[in-house]
Design a protein around this motif. Structure first.
Motif, mmCIF file in Angstrom:
data_model
loop_
_atom_site.group_PDB
_atom_site.id
_atom_site.type_symbol
_atom_site.label_atom_id
_atom_site.label_comp_id
_atom_site.label_asym_id
_atom_site.label_seq_id
_atom_site.Cartn_x
_atom_site.Cartn_y
_atom_site.Cartn_z
ATOM 1 N N TRP A 35 0.810 -1.215 0.000
ATOM 2 C CA TRP A 35 0.000 0.000 0.000
ATOM 3 C C TRP A 35 0.839 1.259 0.000
ATOM 4 C CZ3 TRP A 35 -4.726 -0.041 -1.566
ATOM 5 C CH2 TRP A 35 -5.467 -1.208 -1.448
ATOM 6 N N ASP A 36 2.023 1.194 0.594
ATOM 7 C CA ASP A 36 2.913 2.347 0.607
ATOM 8 C C ASP A 36 3.314 2.716 -0.820
ATOM 9 O OD1 ASP A 36 4.451 4.309 1.960
ATOM 10 O OD2 ASP A 36 6.242 3.070 1.732
ATOM 11 N N ALA A 41 2.412 5.745 -5.950
ATOM 12 C CA ALA A 41 2.258 5.734 -7.403
ATOM 13 C C ALA A 41 0.954 6.379 -7.867
ATOM 14 C CB ALA A 41 2.322 4.293 -7.914
ATOM 15 N N PHE A 42 -0.116 6.274 -7.074
ATOM 16 C CA PHE A 42 -1.413 6.709 -7.559
ATOM 17 C C PHE A 42 -2.000 7.940 -6.868
ATOM 18 C CE2 PHE A 42 -1.140 2.287 -8.874
ATOM 19 C CZ PHE A 42 -1.403 2.428 -10.230
ATOM 20 N N VAL A 43 -1.419 8.364 -5.758
ATOM 21 C CA VAL A 43 -1.921 9.555 -5.067
ATOM 22 C C VAL A 43 -1.091 10.745 -5.541
ATOM 23 C CG1 VAL A 43 -2.268 10.664 -2.825
ATOM 24 C CG2 VAL A 43 -2.645 8.212 -3.070
ATOM 25 N N ALA A 46 0.398 16.640 -4.723
ATOM 26 C CA ALA A 46 -0.290 17.704 -3.975
ATOM 27 C C ALA A 46 -1.098 17.128 -2.812
ATOM 28 C CB ALA A 46 -1.195 18.503 -4.910
ATOM 29 N N LEU A 47 -1.752 16.007 -3.024
ATOM 30 C CA LEU A 47 -2.537 15.396 -1.951
ATOM 31 C C LEU A 47 -1.618 14.770 -0.899
ATOM 32 C CD1 LEU A 47 -5.226 14.614 -0.711
ATOM 33 C CD2 LEU A 47 -5.224 12.576 -2.163
ATOM 34 N N ARG A 48 -0.538 14.115 -1.357
ATOM 35 C CA ARG A 48 0.392 13.503 -0.401
ATOM 36 C C ARG A 48 1.007 14.547 0.523
ATOM 37 N NH1 ARG A 48 4.509 10.592 -3.803
ATOM 38 N NH2 ARG A 48 3.376 11.424 -5.550
ATOM 39 N N THR A 49 1.412 15.671 -0.036
ATOM 40 C CA THR A 49 2.058 16.688 0.805
ATOM 41 C C THR A 49 1.047 17.360 1.733
ATOM 42 O OG1 THR A 49 1.889 18.310 -0.977
ATOM 43 C CG2 THR A 49 3.967 17.115 -0.766
ATOM 44 N N ARG A 50 -0.189 17.505 1.282
ATOM 45 C CA ARG A 50 -1.211 18.075 2.177
ATOM 46 C C ARG A 50 -1.642 17.097 3.261
ATOM 47 N NH1 ARG A 50 -5.357 20.217 -1.896
ATOM 48 N NH2 ARG A 50 -3.771 19.805 -3.393
ATOM 49 N N ARG A 78 -2.604 12.492 7.950
ATOM 50 C CA ARG A 78 -4.019 12.725 8.230
ATOM 51 C C ARG A 78 -4.950 11.826 7.424
ATOM 52 N NH1 ARG A 78 -3.533 19.279 8.221
ATOM 53 N NH2 ARG A 78 -2.152 18.876 6.474
ATOM 54 N N LEU A 79 -4.399 11.019 6.527
ATOM 55 C CA LEU A 79 -5.235 10.196 5.654
ATOM 56 C C LEU A 79 -5.354 8.765 6.168
ATOM 57 C CD1 LEU A 79 -4.032 11.400 2.148
ATOM 58 C CD2 LEU A 79 -6.047 12.110 3.433
ATOM 59 N N PRO A 80 -6.424 8.081 5.769
ATOM 60 C CA PRO A 80 -6.624 6.688 6.214
ATOM 61 C C PRO A 80 -5.898 5.662 5.345
ATOM 62 C CG PRO A 80 -8.526 7.422 5.000
ATOM 63 C CD PRO A 80 -7.604 8.607 5.093
ATOM 64 N N PHE A 81 -4.898 6.090 4.601
ATOM 65 C CA PHE A 81 -4.071 5.169 3.839
ATOM 66 C C PHE A 81 -2.626 5.651 3.884
ATOM 67 C CE2 PHE A 81 -6.280 7.994 0.908
ATOM 68 C CZ PHE A 81 -5.232 8.637 0.261
ATOM 69 N N PRO A 82 -1.672 4.763 3.615
ATOM 70 C CA PRO A 82 -0.258 5.127 3.730
ATOM 71 C C PRO A 82 0.147 6.231 2.758
ATOM 72 C CG PRO A 82 -0.519 2.760 3.543
ATOM 73 C CD PRO A 82 -1.853 3.367 3.252
ATOM 74 N N ILE A 83 1.134 6.995 3.173
ATOM 75 C CA ILE A 83 1.667 8.086 2.354
ATOM 76 C C ILE A 83 3.190 7.998 2.383
ATOM 77 C CG2 ILE A 83 1.999 10.608 2.283
ATOM 78 C CD1 ILE A 83 -0.715 9.733 1.273
#
Length: 176
Positions: A35-36, A41-43, A46-50, A78-83
């Protein structure tokens, strides 16, 4: 009507019939998802850094000259998935006093190769440092700071950290 006893029916040995029973390592034929790597690869960047919140705090706002300053830094997904965020070096984050990285005016010997700062879903990473109110000015020389106001910052170690909101700052005062 014939009744079978449980011990005669081998029902206790039929774990494979239970779709919710964990499979043994020999039985596993499915693949697992990293998932990491998937989120990287898919996020979008801009969303990852926020997704990552950065904070820095001290135990007080005002210090007497010479008192050590306890610094706490936190990074939180802050997200419910790995970043996973790319960093400019294996040193994933840095702290500074009035722009002096790790309270030093010297160039730091950090490898110039990118790396990544990874977070599990909702993960918090906490770090503590202690600043003895000194700035490193030579290899073996530290100078005490004068009374006044100082800004302590923490950031993800990447050039665009300020533009991406991956920096936090706090201000302290040192009195005579």
């Amino acid at each position: 009507m014939t009744r079978k006893r449980v011990d005669d029916s081998n029902a206790l040995e039929r774990d494979a019939d239970d779709p919710f029973a964990p499979a043994s390592s020999a039985d596993e034929t499915g693949r697992t998802i990293n998932w990491d790597a998937f989120s990287h690869a898919f996020v979008p960047v801009a969303l990852r850094t926020r997704a990552v919140a950065v904070s820095i705090a001290t135990d007080r706002d005002v210090y007497e000259r010479g008192d050590p300053v306890a610094v706490r830094v936190e990074f939180r997904n802050r997200l419910p998935f790995p970043i996973r965020l790319r960093t400019d070096s294996p040193e994933r984050w840095v702290w500074a006093v009035d722009g002096a990285t790790a309270a030093s005016r010297l160039e730091r010997p950090v490898p110039d190769r990118p790396d990544a700062f990874s977070f599990a879903r909702g993960e918090r990473k906490r770090f503590s440092r202690e600043w003895p109110q000194r700035i490193r000015i030579a290899e073996n020389e530290w100078a005490p700071v004068d009374p006044g106001c100082y800004t302590l910052t923490a950031r993800v170690n990447r050039d665009d950290a300020a533009d991406r909101g991956l920096v936090a700052a706090t201000e302290i005062e040192i009195r005579e």
